[in-house]
Design a protein around this motif. Structure first.
Motif, mmCIF file in Angstrom:
data_model
loop_
_atom_site.group_PDB
_atom_site.id
_atom_site.type_symbol
_atom_site.label_atom_id
_atom_site.label_comp_id
_atom_site.label_asym_id
_atom_site.label_seq_id
_atom_site.Cartn_x
_atom_site.Cartn_y
_atom_site.Cartn_z
ATOM 1 N N THR A 1 1.081 4.231 -3.066
ATOM 2 C CA THR A 1 1.041 5.540 -2.842
ATOM 3 C C THR A 1 2.048 6.286 -3.395
ATOM 4 O O THR A 1 2.039 7.394 -3.919
ATOM 5 C CB THR A 1 0.791 5.723 -1.221
ATOM 6 O OG1 THR A 1 -0.509 5.070 -0.915
ATOM 7 C CG2 THR A 1 0.497 7.132 -0.951
ATOM 8 N N GLU B 1 0.812 -1.180 -0.138
ATOM 9 C CA GLU B 1 -0.046 -0.002 -0.018
ATOM 10 C C GLU B 1 0.975 1.282 0.122
ATOM 11 O O GLU B 1 0.603 2.249 -0.912
ATOM 12 C CB GLU B 1 -0.697 -0.073 1.387
ATOM 13 C CG GLU B 1 -1.926 1.129 1.455
ATOM 14 C CD GLU B 1 -2.728 0.870 0.030
ATOM 15 O OE1 GLU B 1 -3.078 2.115 -0.472
ATOM 16 O OE2 GLU B 1 -3.337 -0.117 -0.400
ATOM 17 N N ASN C 1 1.756 9.065 -6.152
ATOM 18 C CA ASN C 1 2.410 10.508 -5.935
ATOM 19 C C ASN C 1 3.119 10.818 -7.025
ATOM 20 O O ASN C 1 3.318 12.025 -7.474
ATOM 21 C CB ASN C 1 2.677 10.641 -4.387
ATOM 22 C CG ASN C 1 1.624 10.556 -3.561
ATOM 23 O OD1 ASN C 1 0.665 10.678 -3.811
ATOM 24 N ND2 ASN C 1 2.126 10.327 -2.358
#
Length: 155
Positions: free
Chosen positions: A95, A91, A99
């Motif tokens: 992320t 996870e 980003n």
């Protein structure tokens, strides 16, 4: 003032052949000096370098994420804590990749705006974004006032 290498200067000329002419179109806020070619080249160099760095980092992060996903089912003897730790790691990596993709998209958008001669113009108000704001955050697409309005509406 940042020193621009000969190679970077050549890349800028190739990537933005009309920069010398277009920089005159970049608006400024009241009280600001007009954009100079040097200032525009410095921002273009920064954005081009960021683009290259982000593309490299994204490739590496994508590979790492692929490896994590591929190996996620390998631990037949893993307990729940190991499984939870692996899920958290995946996870976090996802992320990070997302980003990075967003930042690369913003960088490409800023480079396109330089190419089109619309850099330094607020996308909501068509007013100047401001040199100081762009020198601090070259990917900015909104003036401080437009950004504040947008954030107030979102809150």
């Amino acid at each position: 003032m940042t020193k621009i290498s000969t190679a970077t200067r050549a890349a800028i000329k190739q990537e933005f052949p009309n920069l010398t002419r277009d920089v005159k179109k970049f608006p400024v806020r009241d009280g600001e000096e007009p954009w100079t070619v040097r200032e525009a080249e410095e921002l273009a160099a920064l954005l081009l370098e960021d683009k290259e760095r982000l593309e490299r980092e994204l490739l590496a992060a994508d590979k790492e994420l692929s490896d994590l996903l591929r190996n996620s089912g390998d631990g037949a003897g893993d307990d729940q804590a190991d499984y939870g730790s692996s899920a958290l790691e995946r996870e976090q990596e996802l992320t990070l990749v997302n980003n990075m993709r967003d930042l690369l998209d913003q960088t490409n958008h800023a480079l396109d705006r330089i190419r089109k001669g619309t850099y330094a113009t607020c996308e909501l108000t068509d007013r100047p974004i401001g040199k100081a704001r762009l020198q601090a955050f070259p990917r900015a697409t909104l003036s401080v006032e437009a950004k504040a309005r947008e954030e107030r509406r979102g809150a």
